[in-house]
Write a protein that holds these residues in place. Sequence first.
Motif, short mmCIF file in Angstrom:
data_model
loop_
_atom_site.label_atom_id
_atom_site.label_comp_id
_atom_site.label_asym_id
_atom_site.label_seq_id
_atom_site.Cartn_x
_atom_site.Cartn_y
_atom_site.Cartn_z
N GLU A 113 -3.48 -3.97 -0.29
CA GLU A 113 -4.41 -2.92 -0.28
C GLU A 113 -3.56 -1.73 -1.23
O GLU A 113 -3.30 -0.66 -0.78
N GLN A 165 0.83 -1.28 0.11
CA GLN A 165 0.08 -0.06 -0.04
C GLN A 165 0.77 1.17 0.07
O GLN A 165 0.55 2.15 -0.70
N ASP A 166 1.99 1.19 0.66
CA ASP A 166 2.77 2.46 0.77
C ASP A 166 3.87 2.28 -0.05
O ASP A 166 5.03 3.03 -0.07
N GLN A 225 2.59 4.11 -7.42
CA GLN A 225 2.14 2.68 -7.37
C GLN A 225 2.33 1.73 -8.68
O GLN A 225 2.86 0.76 -8.73
N ASN A 278 -4.44 4.21 -0.75
CA ASN A 278 -4.10 5.40 -0.71
C ASN A 278 -4.64 6.45 -1.93
O ASN A 278 -4.00 7.50 -1.89
N SER A 328 -7.70 4.21 -8.63
CA SER A 328 -7.81 2.98 -8.28
C SER A 328 -8.15 1.94 -9.26
O SER A 328 -7.63 0.61 -9.74
N GLY A 340 0.52 9.71 -6.32
CA GLY A 340 0.31 8.37 -5.78
C GLY A 340 0.05 7.33 -6.82
O GLY A 340 0.45 6.30 -6.68
#
Length: 227
Positions: free
Chosen positions: A163, A86-87, A144, A167, A173, A140
């Motif tokens: 996940e 996720q991060d 990703q 974020n 997404s 972001g």
Amino acid sequence: MIQFFNVSKTYSGDVPALDGVSMQIEKGEFVFITGKSGAGKTTLLRMVFRADLPTKGTVLVNNFNIARLQKESIPYLRRNIGVVFQDFKLLPQKTVFENIAFALEVTGIPKKEIAPRVMRLLQYIRLKDRRDEFPLRLSGGEQQRVAIARAIINNPPIVLADEPTGNLDPEISMDIMQLFQEINQRGTTVVIATHDVDLIKKMRKKVFCLDKGKLIDIISSDEVASS
């Protein structure tokens, strides 16, 4: 390809992170693992790439019992599994190109092969023009995509994502999910842990539902589509 047989995991105290989980993910499937925070999603993924071992039960990955792997065999297992967090976990001091190339360098790929492979993948994820940027200068969604590229640069047969859109806004997404869909269509087994029910409904894939460490339901893609 991935099999859990009555798997339990207890870190401390009496409350297990996983409790008697049995499940099977076939080669080439795209599945979701869902449940509220603390349901056991991350623990389940960590067992697949042997970051955790079961307290009870058996986990098989490509027919290998992860608890019985010799120490020297663990890197081989992990080279066959791409992991997305996720991060992002990108290296901030390295450029986009260098972050992806690093995953090849640590496996001993000859230097002359690295640049062409990284550039092909950067074009595929639509970030070729950002190759010299540092991660913190990216959005972001771009970060990703770089994290996903790093995870798949070695063409692993399995990709795990914990996940990966947690974020990101809904539109970005879906872009990320489309990228996972394309990866899956190349034959890669994709396993994504998420609590985003709306995203799961849009994707229409098989879903394993966890609650307080227990597998409480398995929902087929047809059932997701009709819900």
